[in-house]
Design a protein around this motif. Structure first.
Motif, mmCIF file in Angstrom:
data_model
loop_
_atom_site.group_PDB
_atom_site.id
_atom_site.type_symbol
_atom_site.label_atom_id
_atom_site.label_comp_id
_atom_site.label_asym_id
_atom_site.label_seq_id
_atom_site.Cartn_x
_atom_site.Cartn_y
_atom_site.Cartn_z
ATOM 1 N N GLN A 18 5.715 -7.097 11.050
ATOM 2 C CA GLN A 18 4.718 -6.743 9.969
ATOM 3 C C GLN A 18 3.508 -7.047 10.324
ATOM 4 O OE1 GLN A 18 5.290 -11.266 8.792
ATOM 5 N NE2 GLN A 18 7.051 -10.429 7.509
ATOM 6 N N THR A 62 4.705 -6.007 0.389
ATOM 7 C CA THR A 62 5.044 -5.314 0.032
ATOM 8 C C THR A 62 4.420 -4.700 -1.084
ATOM 9 O OG1 THR A 62 6.814 -5.457 1.588
ATOM 10 C CG2 THR A 62 6.167 -2.955 0.454
ATOM 11 N N MET A 95 3.012 -1.479 -3.417
ATOM 12 C CA MET A 95 3.789 0.101 -3.631
ATOM 13 C C MET A 95 3.300 1.346 -3.898
ATOM 14 S SD MET A 95 7.630 -0.425 -2.403
ATOM 15 C CE MET A 95 7.927 -1.868 -4.056
ATOM 16 N N PHE A 113 8.263 -8.342 1.534
ATOM 17 C CA PHE A 113 8.860 -7.918 2.739
ATOM 18 C C PHE A 113 10.510 -7.728 2.968
ATOM 19 C CE2 PHE A 113 8.839 -7.335 6.614
ATOM 20 C CZ PHE A 113 8.178 -6.471 7.567
ATOM 21 N N ARG A 114 10.394 -6.524 3.013
ATOM 22 C CA ARG A 114 12.146 -6.806 3.409
ATOM 23 C C ARG A 114 11.589 -5.420 5.120
ATOM 24 N NH1 ARG A 114 14.188 -2.855 -0.932
ATOM 25 N NH2 ARG A 114 14.014 -4.129 -2.326
ATOM 26 N N ASP A 148 10.100 -2.094 6.216
ATOM 27 C CA ASP A 148 8.562 -1.982 5.504
ATOM 28 C C ASP A 148 7.940 -1.965 6.618
ATOM 29 O OD1 ASP A 148 10.201 -2.238 2.941
ATOM 30 O OD2 ASP A 148 9.146 -3.720 2.304
ATOM 31 N N TYR A 149 6.966 -0.121 6.498
ATOM 32 C CA TYR A 149 5.685 0.017 7.146
ATOM 33 C C TYR A 149 4.308 0.183 6.448
ATOM 34 C CZ TYR A 149 6.708 4.343 8.217
ATOM 35 O OH TYR A 149 8.015 5.275 9.016
ATOM 36 N N GLY A 192 8.500 3.988 0.678
ATOM 37 C CA GLY A 192 8.826 2.670 -0.412
ATOM 38 C C GLY A 192 9.966 3.131 -1.244
ATOM 39 N N ASP A 193 10.085 1.837 -2.602
ATOM 40 C CA ASP A 193 11.277 2.809 -3.481
ATOM 41 C C ASP A 193 10.906 3.419 -3.988
ATOM 42 O OD1 ASP A 193 12.274 0.078 -2.243
ATOM 43 O OD2 ASP A 193 11.545 -1.405 -3.692
ATOM 44 N N ILE A 234 4.721 3.399 0.976
ATOM 45 C CA ILE A 234 3.724 1.654 1.386
ATOM 46 C C ILE A 234 2.391 1.528 1.181
ATOM 47 C CG2 ILE A 234 4.071 -0.296 2.420
ATOM 48 C CD1 ILE A 234 7.514 0.541 2.724
ATOM 49 N N ILE A 267 0.591 -4.294 3.067
ATOM 50 C CA ILE A 267 1.590 -5.207 3.482
ATOM 51 C C ILE A 267 1.195 -6.720 4.322
ATOM 52 C CG2 ILE A 267 3.526 -6.635 5.332
ATOM 53 C CD1 ILE A 267 4.818 -3.308 5.758
#
Lengths: 397, 125
Positions: A222, B80, B82, B95-96, B99-100, B105-106, B117, B120
């Motif tokens: 993170q 997160t 997006m 957050f998963r 992720d960055y 993203g989705d 994304i 975060i």
């Protein structure tokens, strides 16, 4: 005390006056002792307690104080130990997911105790280069160790594991130092040793808590508060073609308000700080058209200042030991390029724990400040270098 | 040195307990004096008793009984954010791992294109 013999409880309760017993003697004793009523007996008790406390404070006051402080340090030490053990466990669990190498725990313990020796400053000439060399060797060695623990690990994860071990190692060092002072204080019963340990304990605990939060951020990948500067640069270079300019450092050229903007940041999304000093040196050295260098970094706020506040100034906005700062200042002086700084304020805890929303809002403000700075301090057609400083954990480009 | 520590602890506990018992004794005296109509004496006893009790209680709590609390490691709620570059749609989810920021993203629920994304961050201090 004759008065206490003379003035028994029974006599007092019956309301008999002392004069009725032996007037002459009674008056004399009352005058001497001052104990005429039950309240006076209490006065004596008060006095006795006061004298006892006074003597105690003279003879054992300091020992008692030492004991209380020692207990305070012991409690703090216990807290730090818990945090250190928790961090160690997190590191082992994280590596275990990626590797099933036997003897992992012993290997992790060995890496947590890894240290570096600062070069001597008796002759300070060339010390920056010496520090850089030792730090590079340390980094190289640590990466090699991680690769041998987790063969085939990808670069981003390698950097995150490196950060994880660094945070764990710092916690371990804090624990060892405080334990040293605690045991030394206990052994010598020296007020000054214990006092020093007790005095710095709140700040040390704060740092330990921050490192504890950093361990989790590095485990999960993170973004942390320190990455604010890096995020500002990433926002400018998004979509542009990037190339590696120095070790773990990327650059991209974009156009902003009819100016050429060269953006530099550490290579993400792994936990990296890169070598911005080397990158700035190379860019300024290879092109003679850079008219200004803008540096964006997270800065430690003072108590009372708001998290995410953005401030502007001049100079090299970069922390750390000072190697990169030295390089940037040197090259800026050599080419007579002004250094502008934009700082996003945060506490030490915020800097190494997952990025707060307020810091993200600060990043948005900093992007606008950089744009304004470019418009105000440069002319159309100029080339400007923007360096986003900080750990780019969880931040791509 | 556990023996020395436990001995010091024992002595301290004994002194504090003695002070506490004495203070309770003073409070009982205060009560008796009050019943006997001696309000002034009762007040003195009460004062001494309460002072002793407060002093011994505080010392006991600060030294002997004080045990280190298990520090609670904070688990933050990290989000997160997006952003769809095509239609401008913004979405927020927990957050998963993986992720960055500025990473993929989705898919956008509106136009089904992959979102980027944008940020975060965590909520709270």
């Amino acid at each position: 005390m004759p008065a206490t013999v003379l003035f028994s409880e029974d006599l007092y309760l019956e309301g008999l006056h002392m004069f009725s017993l032996e007037p002459g003697l009674g008056v004399t004793l009352q005058q001497v002792s001052g104990a005429g009523t039950q309240g006076d007996i209490l006065g004596l008790v008060f006095q006795a307690i006061f004298i006892a406390l006074f003597l105690f404070s003279i003879l054992y006051g300091q020992k008692f104080q030492i004991w209380v402080m020692l207990r305070n340090v012991e409690i703090g030490l216990h807290k730090i130990k818990r945090m250190r053990d928790e961090a160690r466990q997190t590191i082992i669990e994280t590596i275990k997911v990626l590797s099933n190498k036997p003897g992992l725990e012993a290997e992790v313990d060995r890496l947590l105790e890894y240290f570096w020796i600062e070069p001597t400053s008796l002759d300070p000439f060339g010390i920056v280069g010496k520090i850089e060399h030792i730090l590079d060797t340390r980094e190289e060695r640590l990466r090699w160790e991680i690769k041998s623990l987790v063969p085939g690990v990808d670069d981003a994860r390698l950097r995150n594991l490196e950060g994880l071990l660094e945070a764990g190692s710092s916690l371990d060092r804090i624990y060892r130092v405080i334990r040293h002072y605690y045991l030394l204080g206990k052994k010598t019963m020296s007020l000054f040793v214990i006092y020093q340990a007790d005095a710095i304990l709140p700040m040390v605990l704060q740092e330990a808590k921050a490192l504890s939060a950093a361990v989790k951020a590095f485990r999960d990948g993170q973004p942390i508060g320190d990455g604010a500067g890096s995020l500002v640069a990433a926002r400018f270079m998004y979509g542009a073609e990037k190339r590696v300019i120095a070790e773990d450092t990327v650059m991209a050229e974009v156009e902003v308000d009819n100016r050429r903007l060269i953006v530099v940041k550490a290579l993400g999304p792994g936990g990296n700080v890169g070598k911005p000093g080397e990158a700035v040196e190379k860019i300024l050295g290879s092109r003679g058209d850079v008219t200004a260098v803008i540096m964006v970094d997270a800065a430690l706020k003072l108590e009372g200042e708001k998290v995410g506040e953005v401030a502007e100034g001049v100079g090299a906005a970069i922390g750390g030991i000072g190697v990169e700062k030295f390089k940037i200042e040197e090259v800026a002086k050599r080419f007579r390029v002004p250094l502008y700084a934009v700082a996003i304020k945060e506490s030490l805890y915020d800097a190494i724990s997952p990025m707060r929303r307020e810091i993200y809002a600060g990043v948005e403000k900093a992007v606008e400040r950089v744009r304004r700075l470019i418009r105000e301090k440069t002319k159309i057609g100029d080339t400007i270098l923007l360096a986003g400083i900080g750990n780019t954990l969880g931040i791509g480009q | 040195m556990p023996t020395r520590r436990s001995l010091a602890m024992l002595v301290a506990t004994a002194i504090i307990t003695a002070l506490m018992v004495l203070s309770i004794g003073f409070l009982v005296q205060a009560y008796s004096a009050y019943l006997g109509g001696e309000r002034e004496a009762a007040l003195y006893y009460l004062m001494v008793g309460l002072m002793g009790l407060a002093l011994s209680g505080y010392t006991l709590a600060q030294t002997v009984l004080r045990r280190p609390k298990t520090p609670k490691s904070k688990e933050y709620k990290v989000h997160t954010v997006m952003h769809c570059l095509r239609c401008g749609f913004r979405d927020l989810r927990p957050f998963r791992r993986g992720d960055y920021v500025l990473g993929p993203g989705d898919n956008c629920p509106r136009c089904l294109t992959p979102m980027v994304i944008l940020a975060i961050y965590r909520e709270g201090e």
